[in-house]
Scaffold this motif. Sequence first.
Motif, PDB file in Angstrom:
ATOM      1  N   ASP A   7     -10.466  -3.967  13.440  1.00  0.00           N
ATOM      2  CA  ASP A   7      -9.776  -3.540  12.222  1.00  0.00           C
ATOM      3  C   ASP A   7      -9.412  -4.702  11.299  1.00  0.00           C
ATOM      4  N   TYR A   8      -9.294  -5.901  11.859  1.00  0.00           N
ATOM      5  CA  TYR A   8      -8.860  -7.057  11.072  1.00  0.00           C
ATOM      6  C   TYR A   8      -9.783  -8.247  11.349  1.00  0.00           C
ATOM      7  N   ASP A   9      -9.944  -9.099  10.335  1.00  0.00           N
ATOM      8  CA  ASP A   9     -10.841 -10.255  10.446  1.00  0.00           C
ATOM      9  C   ASP A   9     -10.121 -11.592  10.294  1.00  0.00           C
ATOM     10  N   ALA A  10      -8.828 -11.574  10.012  1.00  0.00           N
ATOM     11  CA  ALA A  10      -8.101 -12.835   9.809  1.00  0.00           C
ATOM     12  C   ALA A  10      -6.645 -12.644  10.182  1.00  0.00           C
ATOM     13  N   ILE A  11      -6.014 -13.747  10.557  1.00  0.00           N
ATOM     14  CA  ILE A  11      -4.575 -13.732  10.838  1.00  0.00           C
ATOM     15  C   ILE A  11      -3.933 -14.939  10.174  1.00  0.00           C
ATOM     16  N   LEU A  12      -2.835 -14.691   9.448  1.00  0.00           N
ATOM     17  CA  LEU A  12      -2.053 -15.731   8.799  1.00  0.00           C
ATOM     18  C   LEU A  12      -0.785 -15.954   9.607  1.00  0.00           C
ATOM     19  N   LEU A  13      -0.467 -17.204   9.856  1.00  0.00           N
ATOM     20  CA  LEU A  13       0.655 -17.531  10.727  1.00  0.00           C
ATOM     21  C   LEU A  13       1.604 -18.523  10.079  1.00  0.00           C
ATOM     22  N   ASP A  14       2.839 -18.109   9.905  1.00  0.00           N
ATOM     23  CA  ASP A  14       3.909 -19.045   9.569  1.00  0.00           C
ATOM     24  C   ASP A  14       4.132 -19.965  10.769  1.00  0.00           C
ATOM     25  N   LEU A  15       4.786 -21.100  10.560  1.00  0.00           N
ATOM     26  CA  LEU A  15       5.035 -22.032  11.651  1.00  0.00           C
ATOM     27  C   LEU A  15       6.449 -21.927  12.201  1.00  0.00           C
ATOM     28  N   ASP A  16       7.438 -22.445  11.482  1.00  0.00           N
ATOM     29  CA  ASP A  16       8.805 -22.503  12.004  1.00  0.00           C
ATOM     30  C   ASP A  16       9.386 -21.109  12.185  1.00  0.00           C
ATOM     31  N   GLY A  17       9.848 -20.827  13.381  1.00  0.00           N
ATOM     32  CA  GLY A  17      10.402 -19.512  13.683  1.00  0.00           C
ATOM     33  C   GLY A  17       9.357 -18.463  13.996  1.00  0.00           C
ATOM     34  N   THR A  18       8.088 -18.859  13.955  1.00  0.00           N
ATOM     35  CA  THR A  18       6.995 -17.898  14.182  1.00  0.00           C
ATOM     36  C   THR A  18       6.036 -18.436  15.240  1.00  0.00           C
ATOM     37  N   LEU A  19       5.082 -19.246  14.834  1.00  0.00           N
ATOM     38  CA  LEU A  19       4.109 -19.786  15.789  1.00  0.00           C
ATOM     39  C   LEU A  19       4.730 -20.832  16.709  1.00  0.00           C
ATOM     40  N   LEU A  20       5.741 -21.556  16.201  1.00  0.00           N
ATOM     41  CA  LEU A  20       6.328 -22.666  16.947  1.00  0.00           C
ATOM     42  C   LEU A  20       7.659 -22.279  17.580  1.00  0.00           C
ATOM     43  N   ARG A  34       0.010 -12.004  22.725  1.00  0.00           N
ATOM     44  CA  ARG A  34      -0.258 -10.612  23.089  1.00  0.00           C
ATOM     45  C   ARG A  34      -0.778  -9.817  21.899  1.00  0.00           C
ATOM     46  N   LEU A  35      -0.227 -10.094  20.715  1.00  0.00           N
ATOM     47  CA  LEU A  35      -0.687  -9.426  19.503  1.00  0.00           C
ATOM     48  C   LEU A  35      -2.148  -9.764  19.221  1.00  0.00           C
ATOM     49  N   VAL A  36      -2.507 -11.026  19.335  1.00  0.00           N
ATOM     50  CA  VAL A  36      -3.883 -11.450  19.084  1.00  0.00           C
ATOM     51  C   VAL A  36      -4.836 -10.835  20.108  1.00  0.00           C
ATOM     52  N   GLU A  37      -4.432 -10.791  21.372  1.00  0.00           N
ATOM     53  CA  GLU A  37      -5.266 -10.168  22.402  1.00  0.00           C
ATOM     54  C   GLU A  37      -5.527  -8.704  22.076  1.00  0.00           C
ATOM     55  N   GLU A  38      -4.493  -8.021  21.618  1.00  0.00           N
ATOM     56  CA  GLU A  38      -4.625  -6.593  21.305  1.00  0.00           C
ATOM     57  C   GLU A  38      -5.505  -6.352  20.082  1.00  0.00           C
ATOM     58  N   LEU A  39      -5.243  -7.077  18.993  1.00  0.00           N
ATOM     59  CA  LEU A  39      -5.903  -6.789  17.720  1.00  0.00           C
ATOM     60  C   LEU A  39      -7.300  -7.396  17.605  1.00  0.00           C
ATOM     61  N   PHE A  40      -7.511  -8.512  18.263  1.00  0.00           N
ATOM     62  CA  PHE A  40      -8.770  -9.241  18.060  1.00  0.00           C
ATOM     63  C   PHE A  40      -9.635  -9.396  19.319  1.00  0.00           C
ATOM     64  N   LEU A  41      -9.024  -9.272  20.497  1.00  0.00           N
ATOM     65  CA  LEU A  41      -9.767  -9.529  21.729  1.00  0.00           C
ATOM     66  C   LEU A  41      -9.952  -8.291  22.593  1.00  0.00           C
ATOM     67  N   GLY A  42      -9.506  -7.145  22.092  1.00  0.00           N
ATOM     68  CA  GLY A  42      -9.773  -5.894  22.778  1.00  0.00           C
ATOM     69  C   GLY A  42      -8.867  -5.554  23.935  1.00  0.00           C
ATOM     70  N   ALA A  43      -7.765  -6.302  24.109  1.00  0.00           N
ATOM     71  CA  ALA A  43      -6.835  -5.988  25.198  1.00  0.00           C
ATOM     72  C   ALA A  43      -5.984  -4.775  24.824  1.00  0.00           C
ATOM     73  N   PRO A  44      -5.582  -3.962  25.794  1.00  0.00           N
ATOM     74  CA  PRO A  44      -4.696  -2.831  25.497  1.00  0.00           C
ATOM     75  C   PRO A  44      -3.324  -3.308  25.053  1.00  0.00           C
ATOM     76  N   ARG A  45      -2.671  -2.534  24.219  1.00  0.00           N
ATOM     77  CA  ARG A  45      -1.337  -2.885  23.760  1.00  0.00           C
ATOM     78  C   ARG A  45      -0.349  -2.796  24.921  1.00  0.00           C
ATOM     79  N   GLU A  46       0.455  -3.865  25.078  1.00  0.00           N
ATOM     80  CA  GLU A  46       1.451  -3.872  26.157  1.00  0.00           C
ATOM     81  C   GLU A  46       2.707  -3.151  25.701  1.00  0.00           C
TER      82      GLU A  46
END
Length: 284
Positions: free
Chosen positions: A5-18, A271-283
């Motif tokens: 469903d999606y082809d890209a992901i945008l990630l903030d850093l402070d408080g998000t990815l880090l 977990r979000l990336v696994e679900e949306l982009f790698l085909g893992a079931p939603r936890e």
Amino acid sequence: MSARDYDAILLDLDGTLLDESDCIHPRTLEALRAAAAQGVHVMVATGRSELATLPVLEQLNIPHPAVVFNGAGVWCPKAGRLIEERVLSERTLARAVRFGSEGGYMTVAMCAGVKYATAPRDELELRALKDMLGLVTVAPEALLDRRALRVTFFSQRHPTSDEFAAQIEAALDQPVYTTHFPLSCLPHHRDSRMLVVDIHPPCKGKAEALRWLAEEHSIPAARVVAVGDAGNDVPMIRAAGLGVAMGNAYPDALAVADRVIGANHTDAIGRLVEELFLGAPREA
């Protein structure tokens, strides 16, 4: 067209990815690299300067450009330089320097590769600058004639950053993009009383990343996931096909998000990336 469903992901850093130590959770790092290997465009969109973003891009080891300075610049790891750069007009910069000087506010003009700051006058102001890379202390008049992607003001007198920002915008009376926050939002400044206002050239904020993806990679906003936690993430969260707020997000980010996940110190993004982009079931 991709089966996902999606082809890209945008990630903030402070408080998000880090997390609080500026590290990416191992599960998240593994998932992002796996998604990138399958053709997903993994892109950082941050308020940080390019200098402060580089260590995170090295952790990721994914050579896609990053939106920096809240949309005023795009940094390319392959080229080793800004490949897009919006700068404040001479008139706006002159008015900003005058406002800071007359009001007695510590002022920083942030340019590609260097930051020019007026001298801190007390310990609180000195600590506010402690994490800035490429910092040079100068007299206020030396801030003029710079190619500034951002001017940052610090105050310990205003009750809220909203009021400080409104005062600055009225004084400048120029087209600008403004972000503001208590410095205590950042992990290394939790005990600070300083308020911060950033003035940028007119732009769409971090939603510039969506423009970039559409122009350079033909990825429409509807096929982009955007993840953030703060007010400066709202433009990209609102514009993306799926806007995601962290569990530790501020109310303005939560209010526009389509989905809320775990806090930044967890593996929630992984977990979000696994679900949306790698085909893992939603936890659950």
